[in-house]
Design an enzyme around this catalytic site. Structure first.
Site, PDB file in Angstrom:
ATOM      1  N   SER A   1       1.405  11.965   4.782  1.00 32.54           N
ATOM      2  CA  SER A   1       2.071  10.749   4.426  1.00 32.54           C
ATOM      3  C   SER A   1       3.458  10.558   5.124  1.00 32.54           C
ATOM      4  CB  SER A   1       2.432  10.872   2.729  1.00 32.54           C
ATOM      5  OG  SER A   1       3.288  11.664   2.415  1.00 32.54           O
ATOM      6  N   CYS A   2       3.889   9.181   5.159  1.00 36.82           N
ATOM      7  CA  CYS A   2       5.195   9.072   5.599  1.00 36.82           C
ATOM      8  C   CYS A   2       5.730   7.766   5.165  1.00 36.82           C
ATOM      9  CB  CYS A   2       4.872   8.744   7.139  1.00 36.82           C
ATOM     10  SG  CYS A   2       3.843   7.739   7.954  1.00 36.82           S
ATOM     11  N   SER A   3       6.970   7.411   5.652  1.00 38.72           N
ATOM     12  CA  SER A   3       7.435   6.005   5.248  1.00 38.72           C
ATOM     13  C   SER A   3       6.789   4.851   5.165  1.00 38.72           C
ATOM     14  CB  SER A   3       8.866   5.857   5.995  1.00 38.72           C
ATOM     15  OG  SER A   3       9.196   4.760   5.849  1.00 38.72           O
TER      16      SER A   3
ATOM     17  N   SER B   1       6.770   2.531   8.000  1.00 38.88           N
ATOM     18  CA  SER B   1       5.779   2.485   9.095  1.00 38.88           C
ATOM     19  C   SER B   1       4.592   1.700   9.384  1.00 38.88           C
ATOM     20  CB  SER B   1       5.481   4.330   9.208  1.00 38.88           C
ATOM     21  OG  SER B   1       4.439   4.466   8.113  1.00 38.88           O
TER      22      SER B   1
END
Length: 278
Positions: free
Chosen positions: A176-178, A181
């Site tokens: 998972s990421c921001s 993005s």
């Protein structure tokens, strides 16, 4: 000589054992979880603090899950927050914005480390992160934080295998990421756009698609799922259109290339960008 995963894990232990008291920037993902667990093993619980940082650009569920996991691991936890949308350089959503986002994070962690007497700030960056556009590496280096998994030359698959051996349940957790993005460079970031992609991805997740990204293109949503899941996704076309329209998207499309990490970076030049620091 190429080192085995066991050799690298031993190297990781030696790196950590040479430290005193450490703060781990803890997201609850597989990478930072391995750092936290191995730091706990090498330094003892009294010398390790998991710092879980809330952000407007990440899901609240990720924050709560990270706090719960750290507590279950028996590590002391500090909950804190940063306000990325207060920084115009981050809101502008240029390639440099990622640098300023990470700079804000590391500055916050360093301040905590200084106040409470911790000798190092550790993050969960891995060798795979060297292969993509990662301005956060520059911010990390400037802040003096340590990416111990990189120092031990560990790649994602090795991290997952080691975490599985340690019986930690997130060993196969999707990356998972921001949420930022999902928004193309040059399109400013705000809470409404973040909420749109967040709610869209949650809806698709409830349909049974574990790995999904909804890329924001003004009034159009571009959905990425793994290539093998595209046909199954299309069976939900009517409910997808209805739901995403209710969230503010006029058009809904499926990316035929399927899910891939960092697809928004495909528009960047092949030569590395030089981050200008002001």
């Amino acid at each position: 000589m190429n080192k085995t995963m066991i050799d690298k894990n031993q190297d990781l232990g030696e790196i950590l054992a040479g430290m005193d008291r450490v703060i781990v920037a803890f997201s609850g993902g597989v990478d930072s979880t391995l750092v936290l667990k191995r730091a706990q093993q090498e330094l003892g619980e009294d010398n390790v603090l998991a710092v879980v940082v809330a952000s407007e650009l990440f899901r609240k569920e990720e924050f709560a899950g990270a706090v719960k996991l750290a507590e279950e691991m028996g590590v002391r936890v500090h909950q804190t927050a940063i306000n990325e949308l207060d920084d115009d350089r981050i809101v502008a959503n240029t390639p440099d914005s990622w640098y300023y986002s990470k700079k804000l994070l590391y500055s916050h962690l360093n301040k905590l480390a200084d106040e409470w007497g911790y000798s190092h700030v550790l993050d969960g960056m891995i060798m795979d992160d060297m292969e993509d556009f990662r301005p956060g590496l520059q911010a990390r280096t400037e802040a003096g934080a340590r990416s111990v998994l990189q120092e031990a030359k560990l790649y994602k698959q090795e991290v997952r295998e080691l975490t599985k051996e340690l019986s930690i349940p997130v060993w196969n957790k999707p990356a998972s990421c921001s949420l930022a993005s999902r928004i193309p460079y040059g399109t400013t970031i705000d809470k409404q756009k973040i909420e749109q992609v967040d709610q869209a991805e949650k809806f698709i997740g409830k349909l049974g698609f574990e790995m999904v990204r909804v890329r924001y293109h003004d009034n159009a949503a571009r959905i990425e799922v793994p290539s093998q899941d595209i046909n199954a996704l299309l069976k939900h076309r009517d409910e997808l259109q209805l739901k995403l329209a209710s969230l503010g998207f006029t058009y809904v499309s499926v990316d035929l290339q399927g899910y891939r990490t960092g697809s928004m970076n495909e528009v960047l030049p092949s030569e590395p960008l030089k981050t200008e620091v002001s």
